[in-house]
Design a protein around this motif. Structure first.
Motif, PDB file in Angstrom:
ATOM      1  N   UNK A 112     123.832 -22.167 -77.511  1.00 13.02           N
ATOM      2  CA  UNK A 112     124.332 -21.594 -78.895  1.00 13.02           C
ATOM      3  C   UNK A 112     124.440 -21.682 -80.089  1.00 13.02           C
ATOM      4  N   UNK A 113     124.882 -20.818 -81.441  1.00 14.51           N
ATOM      5  CA  UNK A 113     124.593 -21.020 -82.284  1.00 14.51           C
ATOM      6  C   UNK A 113     125.821 -20.966 -83.247  1.00 14.51           C
ATOM      7  N   UNK A 114     125.150 -21.577 -84.508  1.00 15.10           N
ATOM      8  CA  UNK A 114     126.151 -20.951 -85.820  1.00 15.10           C
ATOM      9  C   UNK A 114     126.262 -19.484 -86.391  1.00 15.10           C
ATOM     10  N   UNK A 115     126.927 -18.834 -86.931  1.00 16.51           N
ATOM     11  CA  UNK A 115     126.485 -18.065 -88.053  1.00 16.51           C
ATOM     12  C   UNK A 115     126.904 -17.808 -89.093  1.00 16.51           C
ATOM     13  N   UNK A 116     126.604 -17.705 -89.949  1.00 13.17           N
ATOM     14  CA  UNK A 116     127.253 -17.531 -91.513  1.00 13.17           C
ATOM     15  C   UNK A 116     126.784 -16.362 -91.762  1.00 13.17           C
ATOM     16  N   UNK A 117     127.868 -15.713 -92.394  1.00 15.05           N
ATOM     17  CA  UNK A 117     127.227 -14.115 -94.011  1.00 15.05           C
ATOM     18  C   UNK A 117     127.522 -14.624 -95.244  1.00 15.05           C
ATOM     19  N   UNK A 118     126.288 -14.831 -95.412  1.00 12.51           N
ATOM     20  CA  UNK A 118     127.060 -15.328 -97.307  1.00 12.51           C
ATOM     21  C   UNK A 118     126.461 -13.874 -97.643  1.00 12.51           C
ATOM     22  N   UNK A 119     127.830 -13.747 -98.729  1.00 11.85           N
ATOM     23  CA  UNK A 119     127.758 -12.454 -99.722  1.00 11.85           C
ATOM     24  C   UNK A 119     126.282 -11.923-100.319  1.00 11.85           C
ATOM     25  N   UNK A 120     126.294 -10.684 -99.893  1.00  9.39           N
ATOM     26  CA  UNK A 120     125.198 -10.249-100.512  1.00  9.39           C
ATOM     27  C   UNK A 120     123.734 -10.877-100.187  1.00  9.39           C
ATOM     28  N   UNK A 121     123.623 -11.371 -99.000  1.00  5.07           N
ATOM     29  CA  UNK A 121     122.238 -12.040 -98.909  1.00  5.07           C
ATOM     30  C   UNK A 121     122.118 -11.830 -96.859  1.00  5.07           C
ATOM     31  N   UNK A 122     123.100 -11.902 -96.696  1.00  2.91           N
ATOM     32  CA  UNK A 122     123.110 -11.530 -94.979  1.00  2.91           C
ATOM     33  C   UNK A 122     123.380 -12.626 -94.131  1.00  2.91           C
ATOM     34  N   UNK A 123     122.905 -12.814 -92.636  1.00 10.05           N
ATOM     35  CA  UNK A 123     122.971 -13.627 -91.543  1.00 10.05           C
ATOM     36  C   UNK A 123     122.590 -15.081 -91.973  1.00 10.05           C
ATOM     37  N   UNK A 124     122.834 -15.879 -92.215  1.00  7.46           N
ATOM     38  CA  UNK A 124     122.417 -17.834 -91.509  1.00  7.46           C
ATOM     39  C   UNK A 124     122.542 -18.077 -90.087  1.00  7.46           C
ATOM     40  N   UNK A 125     121.523 -17.845 -89.758  1.00  2.80           N
ATOM     41  CA  UNK A 125     121.556 -17.771 -88.087  1.00  2.80           C
ATOM     42  C   UNK A 125     121.286 -19.809 -87.899  1.00  2.80           C
ATOM     43  N   UNK A 126     122.312 -20.738 -88.097  1.00  2.16           N
ATOM     44  CA  UNK A 126     121.512 -22.063 -87.006  1.00  2.16           C
ATOM     45  C   UNK A 126     121.600 -22.265 -85.603  1.00  2.16           C
ATOM     46  N   UNK A 127     120.507 -22.568 -85.540  1.00  5.84           N
ATOM     47  CA  UNK A 127     120.230 -22.753 -83.530  1.00  5.84           C
ATOM     48  C   UNK A 127     120.295 -23.960 -83.821  1.00  5.84           C
TER      49      UNK A 127
END
Length: 172
Positions: A67-82
């Motif tokens: 699994x991974x971790x996902x952040x939604x950075x306002x105005x940028x989109x998703x940052x997906x960390x695996x």
């Protein structure tokens, strides 16, 4: 690999929640993906992994706990960390888009598990499909391997960042 000792963790006030579903952490700012949906026909897990069932060893390639971790950075989109992306980086990216409802991937950071003879045959298809997602930043990690990193840097030069210990990326 053996799982953590559940009793030892609980004895130290660690709350364990078993779930295959996505979950929110850090005041609902970080999304843990939960079990990654497998949609590609070429990302097939780790073919040499086995599990012991009823005193017999059986193939167990899927590594369902990846699994991974996902952040939604306002105005940028998703940052997906695996970590190693055993379920496949393309599966991970599409899964993050599906569970968040956000199509734009700003960044992917992590291993892509494309090193070694078993995985080298899917490098080209993987890089081609990651490029279709159009991440602004891609930071391949340790298990991506030099052949895949070289192709990523050639196919997505504007997005490719060579990461190492101490690399800092500003997303906001």
């Amino acid at each position: 690999m053996p799982p953590p000792d559940r009793r030892a963790l609980e004895k130290n006030d660690v709350q364990i929640i078993d779930s295959r579903a996505p979950s929110l952490l850090l005041s609902d700012h970080a999304l843990v993906t939960g079990q990654v949906e497998r949609i590609t026909d070429y990302e097939k897990g780790f073919p040499y992994q086995y599990e012991e069932m009823d005193n017999e060893w059986e193939p167990d390639p899927w590594i369902w706990d990846d699994q991974g971790i996902v952040f939604n950075v306002n105005g940028k989109g998703l940052v997906v960390v695996s970590s190693c992306s055993h379920s496949g980086v393309v599966n991970i990216l599409h899964n993050a888009q599906r569970i968040t409802g956000v199509n734009k991937v700003h960044a992917f950071m992590g291993g892509m598990h494309l090193t070694g003879g078993v995985f080298e045959k899917i490098i080209s298809q993987t890089v081609q499909d990651v490029a279709k997602v159009h991440p602004d930043i891609i930071i391949p990690g340790h298990c991506t391997g030099w052949k895949a990193m070289h192709l990523i840097s050639r196919e997505m030069p504007e997005a490719y960042v060579q990461g190492s210990t101490g690399t800092r990326i500003q997303f906001g």
